[in-house]
Design a protein around this motif. Structure first.
Motif, PDB file in Angstrom:
ATOM      1  N   ALA A 142     -10.242  -0.567  -1.095  1.00  0.00           N
ATOM      2  CA  ALA A 142     -10.410   0.503   0.032  1.00  0.00           C
ATOM      3  C   ALA A 142     -12.055   0.407   0.474  1.00  0.00           C
ATOM      4  O   ALA A 142     -11.462   0.411   1.736  1.00  0.00           O
ATOM      5  CB  ALA A 142     -11.199   1.634  -0.921  1.00  0.00           C
ATOM      6  N   ASP A 161       0.873  -1.104  -0.236  1.00  0.00           N
ATOM      7  CA  ASP A 161      -0.305   0.055  -0.363  1.00  0.00           C
ATOM      8  C   ASP A 161       1.141   1.472   0.354  1.00  0.00           C
ATOM      9  O   ASP A 161       2.533   0.849   0.029  1.00  0.00           O
ATOM     10  CB  ASP A 161      -0.515   0.118   0.824  1.00  0.00           C
ATOM     11  CG  ASP A 161      -1.752  -1.741   1.454  1.00  0.00           C
ATOM     12  OD1 ASP A 161      -1.966  -1.809   0.268  1.00  0.00           O
ATOM     13  OD2 ASP A 161      -2.071  -1.538   1.911  1.00  0.00           O
ATOM     14  N   ARG A 185      -8.563   4.591  -0.746  1.00  0.00           N
ATOM     15  CA  ARG A 185      -8.699   4.744  -2.411  1.00  0.00           C
ATOM     16  C   ARG A 185      -8.121   3.629  -2.277  1.00  0.00           C
ATOM     17  O   ARG A 185      -7.459   2.424  -2.511  1.00  0.00           O
ATOM     18  CB  ARG A 185      -8.114   5.660  -3.291  1.00  0.00           C
ATOM     19  CG  ARG A 185      -8.349   7.526  -2.694  1.00  0.00           C
ATOM     20  CD  ARG A 185      -8.528   8.863  -3.325  1.00  0.00           C
ATOM     21  NE  ARG A 185      -8.565   9.807  -2.927  1.00  0.00           N
ATOM     22  CZ  ARG A 185      -7.397  10.644  -2.979  1.00  0.00           C
ATOM     23  NH1 ARG A 185      -6.887  10.902  -4.188  1.00  0.00           N
ATOM     24  NH2 ARG A 185      -8.505  11.950  -2.468  1.00  0.00           N
ATOM     25  N   GLY A 186      -7.882   3.024  -3.711  1.00  0.00           N
ATOM     26  CA  GLY A 186      -7.936   1.312  -3.693  1.00  0.00           C
ATOM     27  C   GLY A 186      -8.478   0.411  -4.401  1.00  0.00           C
ATOM     28  O   GLY A 186      -9.689   0.991  -4.074  1.00  0.00           O
ATOM     29  N   GLU A 236      -3.711   4.366  -0.250  1.00  0.00           N
ATOM     30  CA  GLU A 236      -3.672   3.712  -1.700  1.00  0.00           C
ATOM     31  C   GLU A 236      -3.892   2.230  -1.207  1.00  0.00           C
ATOM     32  O   GLU A 236      -2.785   1.897  -0.658  1.00  0.00           O
ATOM     33  CB  GLU A 236      -2.677   3.888  -2.515  1.00  0.00           C
ATOM     34  CG  GLU A 236      -2.907   3.111  -4.240  1.00  0.00           C
ATOM     35  CD  GLU A 236      -2.825   4.205  -5.086  1.00  0.00           C
ATOM     36  OE1 GLU A 236      -2.915   3.659  -6.736  1.00  0.00           O
ATOM     37  OE2 GLU A 236      -1.571   5.168  -4.824  1.00  0.00           O
TER      38      GLU A 236
END
Length: 296
Positions: free
Chosen positions: A58, A39, A54-55, A92
């Motif tokens: 998430a 991450d 995010r990502g 992320e």
């Protein structure tokens, strides 16, 4: 003010787990290495402490008070002397959640390192390590992201043997695995291991040498993890049968398996074939070692 820290995936090359003590905790002994996939955490200016996640993963790590990044930030700021500027953090989330990769602990470690540096906090390494250990069993090991032998509850760290750069493939079937459920299955089985640190050479010269030595070790959570999530067993069986695999094993309490390979070409070939074979699996070719630079 924008700065970024890398939170690498943790891989337990072996994990020995003993019977629980009177406090209910299981003693362990584990050789941990860290992958060059993971991450990313970014620090930005903000009007108040805030976390945005995010990502692709998430949804599994919502920005609630229980998120280890926020817990780490609050714990560190509580130790700071004097007021600090408001901060915003963006996580992320590239690693699957509940996957045996120490993602939450690694995220917390990245937060501690990032905030101490960016805010120029007068907090010693030892204090940072204590904070990390308070956040979870993998916290202390994941703070620096370098190969280490962890004992006790995971808080007693000692230097790992020198390792070659290890080409590997990580595979997760997309099924989260509950660590408490795996430990309950272990307790029900009564199959506890010896947790004294095994004799190790000072250095392993090749991946094949390390894989050969690791074959005499084990992950005591592997069997209960497979019993809890049979999909993990399917991944493990597949990896063990591939020609590029020197060693296949479950990492941590399960979810993700890893295959050690003889080199980059072998790892790339294995990863490509697995992606074609099982497109619903999360497959990542990586290198194990650490620490890795934050620019990754």
């Amino acid at each position: 003010m924008a700065r970024t820290a890398f939170a690498p995936a943790k891989v337990n090359l072996f994990l020995h787990v003993g019977a629980p003590g009177a406090d209910g905790y299981h003693p362990i002994c584990s050789l941990m290495a860290f992958a060059d996939v993971g991450d990313r955490l970014t620090l930005r200016e903000a009007v108040a402490l805030r976390l945005d996640v995010r990502g692709p993963f998430a949804a599994g790590a919502p920005a609630t008070a229980e998120n280890l990044v926020l817990r780490a930030a609050h714990a560190l700021l509580a130790r700071a002397r004097g007021p600090v500027a408001p901060i915003g953090l963006v996580l992320e989330k590239m690693l699957p959640v509940a996957a045996g990769l120490g993602g939450g602990s690694s995220d917390a470690g990245a937060a501690l390192r990032l905030l101490r540096e960016a805010l120029d906090l007068a907090i010693e390494d030892a204090d940072l390590e204590r904070l990390a250990a308070e956040l979870g069993a993998d916290g202390a090991a994941c703070l620096w992201g370098r190969p280490v032998v962890a004992e006790g509850r995971g808080e007693r760290l000692s230097r790992a043997p020198s390792l070659p750069v290890l080409d590997a493939v990580l595979v997760n079937p997309g099924v989260p695995v509950s660590t408490p459920a795996v430990y309950r299955a272990l307790d029900a089985s009564g199959r506890f291991g010896e947790v004294a640190r095994p004799s190790m050479p000072e250095a392993f010269e090749t991946a094949a040498e390390l894989a050969g030595w690791l074959s005499s070790q084990r992950n005591d959570l592997e069997r209960p993890a497979v019993a809890t999530a049979p999909e993990v067993g399917a991944v493990l069986e597949t990896l063990a049968g591939e020609r590029e695999t020197l060693l296949a094993r479950v990492s941590g309490s399960g979810g993700t398996c890893f295959a050690l390979c003889g080199g980059d070409i072998e790892a790339e070939g294995l990863a490509e074939r697995l992606e074609a074979m099982a497109p619903h699996w999360w497959v990542r070719r990586c290198r194990l070692g650490g620490p890795w630079p934050d620019e990754r």
